[in-house]
Structures are given as structure tokens and as C-alpha cells.
Scaffold this motif. Structure first.
Motif, PDB file in Angstrom:
ATOM      1  N   GLN A  82       0.827  -1.202   0.000  1.00  0.00           N
ATOM      2  CA  GLN A  82       0.000   0.000   0.000  1.00  0.00           C
ATOM      3  C   GLN A  82       0.869   1.262   0.000  1.00  0.00           C
ATOM      4  OE1 GLN A  82      -3.205  -0.934  -1.039  1.00  0.00           O
ATOM      5  NE2 GLN A  82      -3.681   0.839   0.186  1.00  0.00           N
ATOM      6  N   ALA A  83       1.924   1.253   0.815  1.00  0.00           N
ATOM      7  CA  ALA A  83       2.816   2.406   0.877  1.00  0.00           C
ATOM      8  C   ALA A  83       3.493   2.640  -0.477  1.00  0.00           C
ATOM      9  CB  ALA A  83       3.867   2.212   1.968  1.00  0.00           C
ATOM     10  N   GLU A  84       3.899   1.558  -1.138  1.00  0.00           N
ATOM     11  CA  GLU A  84       4.515   1.685  -2.455  1.00  0.00           C
ATOM     12  C   GLU A  84       3.523   2.247  -3.466  1.00  0.00           C
ATOM     13  OE1 GLU A  84       5.923  -2.251  -3.271  1.00  0.00           O
ATOM     14  OE2 GLU A  84       7.667  -2.046  -1.949  1.00  0.00           O
ATOM     15  N   HIS A  85       2.281   1.781  -3.392  1.00  0.00           N
ATOM     16  CA  HIS A  85       1.258   2.297  -4.296  1.00  0.00           C
ATOM     17  C   HIS A  85       1.000   3.780  -4.039  1.00  0.00           C
ATOM     18  CE1 HIS A  85       0.181  -1.339  -6.388  1.00  0.00           C
ATOM     19  NE2 HIS A  85      -0.007  -1.990  -5.253  1.00  0.00           N
ATOM     20  N   GLU A  86       0.986   4.169  -2.778  1.00  0.00           N
ATOM     21  CA  GLU A  86       0.774   5.584  -2.435  1.00  0.00           C
ATOM     22  C   GLU A  86       1.915   6.442  -2.970  1.00  0.00           C
ATOM     23  OE1 GLU A  86      -1.822   7.159  -1.021  1.00  0.00           O
ATOM     24  OE2 GLU A  86      -2.896   5.249  -1.054  1.00  0.00           O
ATOM     25  N   GLU A  88       3.862   5.746  -5.531  1.00  0.00           N
ATOM     26  CA  GLU A  88       3.742   5.771  -6.986  1.00  0.00           C
ATOM     27  C   GLU A  88       2.632   6.730  -7.420  1.00  0.00           C
ATOM     28  OE1 GLU A  88       2.999   2.682 -10.712  1.00  0.00           O
ATOM     29  OE2 GLU A  88       3.012   1.929  -8.651  1.00  0.00           O
ATOM     30  N   LEU A  89       1.523   6.697  -6.697  1.00  0.00           N
ATOM     31  CA  LEU A  89       0.408   7.591  -6.998  1.00  0.00           C
ATOM     32  C   LEU A  89       0.806   9.049  -6.808  1.00  0.00           C
ATOM     33  CD1 LEU A  89      -2.570   7.732  -7.796  1.00  0.00           C
ATOM     34  CD2 LEU A  89      -3.128   7.582  -5.368  1.00  0.00           C
ATOM     35  N   LYS A  90       1.560   9.320  -5.751  1.00  0.00           N
ATOM     36  CA  LYS A  90       2.032  10.678  -5.493  1.00  0.00           C
ATOM     37  C   LYS A  90       2.942  11.154  -6.635  1.00  0.00           C
ATOM     38  CE  LYS A  90       4.431  13.353  -1.949  1.00  0.00           C
ATOM     39  NZ  LYS A  90       5.156  13.290  -0.671  1.00  0.00           N
ATOM     40  N   ALA A  91       3.849  10.277  -7.084  1.00  0.00           N
ATOM     41  CA  ALA A  91       4.752  10.626  -8.182  1.00  0.00           C
ATOM     42  C   ALA A  91       3.969  10.877  -9.472  1.00  0.00           C
ATOM     43  CB  ALA A  91       5.783   9.517  -8.393  1.00  0.00           C
ATOM     44  N   LEU A  92       2.963  10.042  -9.717  1.00  0.00           N
ATOM     45  CA  LEU A  92       2.164  10.219 -10.931  1.00  0.00           C
ATOM     46  C   LEU A  92       1.348  11.509 -10.887  1.00  0.00           C
ATOM     47  CD1 LEU A  92       0.950   6.560 -11.535  1.00  0.00           C
ATOM     48  CD2 LEU A  92       2.589   7.857 -12.904  1.00  0.00           C
ATOM     49  N   ARG A  93       0.833  11.849  -9.719  1.00  0.00           N
ATOM     50  CA  ARG A  93       0.089  13.104  -9.594  1.00  0.00           C
ATOM     51  C   ARG A  93       0.997  14.299  -9.840  1.00  0.00           C
ATOM     52  NH1 ARG A  93      -3.540  11.377  -4.454  1.00  0.00           N
ATOM     53  NH2 ARG A  93      -5.217  10.420  -5.652  1.00  0.00           N
ATOM     54  N   GLU A  94       2.237  14.232  -9.340  1.00  0.00           N
ATOM     55  CA  GLU A  94       3.203  15.303  -9.570  1.00  0.00           C
ATOM     56  C   GLU A  94       3.527  15.409 -11.057  1.00  0.00           C
ATOM     57  OE1 GLU A  94       5.478  18.485  -9.172  1.00  0.00           O
ATOM     58  OE2 GLU A  94       4.240  17.627  -7.578  1.00  0.00           O
ATOM     59  N   ARG A  95       3.657  14.274 -11.708  1.00  0.00           N
ATOM     60  CA  ARG A  95       3.941  14.258 -13.146  1.00  0.00           C
ATOM     61  C   ARG A  95       2.784  14.889 -13.925  1.00  0.00           C
ATOM     62  NH1 ARG A  95       7.927  11.132 -16.219  1.00  0.00           N
ATOM     63  NH2 ARG A  95       7.560  11.966 -18.287  1.00  0.00           N
ATOM     64  N   VAL A  96       1.563  14.588 -13.521  1.00  0.00           N
ATOM     65  CA  VAL A  96       0.386  15.176 -14.172  1.00  0.00           C
ATOM     66  C   VAL A  96       0.390  16.686 -13.993  1.00  0.00           C
ATOM     67  CG1 VAL A  96      -2.137  15.363 -14.017  1.00  0.00           C
ATOM     68  CG2 VAL A  96      -1.065  13.116 -14.090  1.00  0.00           C
TER      69      VAL A  96
END
Length: 138
Positions: A82-86, A88-96
Motif C-alpha cells: 500500500q505504501a509503495e502504491h501511495e 507511486e500515486l504521489k509521483a504520478l500526480r506530480e507528473r500530471v
């Protein structure tokens, strides 16, 4: 098994929270919860060995049951995932956000180019007529 007044997701959450508690603190954690120990153990069995969605628990078959240490290991692995997914999600949101900023800047640049192009066309048109016939020599 009674699950009245508690959703399946809440039951799963309680079971996951319990299994993430360090050894020696689980009893105290259980005493602070709004349900009995017996109810929790039934829920624990439903989540890990049964079918919570259909409210079914298998008969006790000894070796087929998961041990508390296996459950804890499962929960720790799940929490890590879950922490890894969070992350990754944070990085993807920053990329967006970066792409949206780039998109906005490109949109403004294109708008400015169109405005400049319109201004050049407006200044270059004149009412003077040019002579298209060739020059006559003396």
C-alpha cells in the motif's frame, strides 16, 4: 456470524488494524474497540479463512488454517505494498501537474503566435496597387 451494523469494509479494516498491531499490544487494542473479542475472532476467521462477502466460515481443518504470525506477515506485506502504491500515486500526480503546467504554457505560446501572425497580416495589407507589367526600357 453476525455482521449487523458493520460493513464488510469496516470489518476488513478492523482485522487489518489488529494484525498490524505489535505483539503485546493487541489485547489492549481489542479492549478499546466497540465489539467483543469473540465477535472479532469470528471476523478474523471470516477475513482470512472464510468468505466475508457471503458470511461463510470453513470447518476447522487444522493445518489449513493460517497462524497469527502468517497473518501478521501478510498484513505487513500488504501495508508495504500500500505504501509503495501511495508513493507511486504521489509521483504520478506530480507528473500530471508538470504536464498540465507545460500544456498551459504551450497554449499561451500558441495564442501569442496567433496574435502576432494576425497583427503582421493586418499591417502588410495596403490599398496601393502594384504595377504588374514589366518595366519598359528607353
Amino acid at each position: 456470524m453476525s455482521t449487523v451494523g458493520v460493513t464488510r469494509e469496516e470489518i476488513r479494516d478492523y482485522v487489518h488494524q489488529y494484525n498490524l498491531q505489535p505483539r503485546g499490544t493487541r489485547t489492549a487494542w481489542l479492549q478499546q474497540q466497540p465489539f467483543s473479542r469473540a465477535t472479532f475472532y469470528r471476523w478474523n476467521q471470516l477475513v482470512f479463512e472464510g468468505d466475508l462477502d457471503r458470511n461463510l466460515v470453513p470447518q476447522d481443518h487444522g493445518q489449513m488454517n493460517t497462524t497469527p504470525s502468517q497473518r501478521s506477515a501478510f498484513e505487513q506485506a500488504h501495508a508495504k505494498e500500500q505504501a509503495e502504491h501511495e508513493d507511486e500515486l504521489k509521483a504520478l500526480r506530480e507528473r500530471v501537474r508538470q504536464f498540465e503546467g507545460t500544456n498551459e504554457a504551450l497554449g499561451k505560446a500558441i495564442g501569442l503566435l496567433h496574435a502576432l501572425n494576425e497583427q503582421e497580416l493586418a499591417t502588410s495589407t495596403t490599398d496601393e496597387r502594384k504595377n504588374s507589367s514589366p518595366r519598359k526600357t528607353n
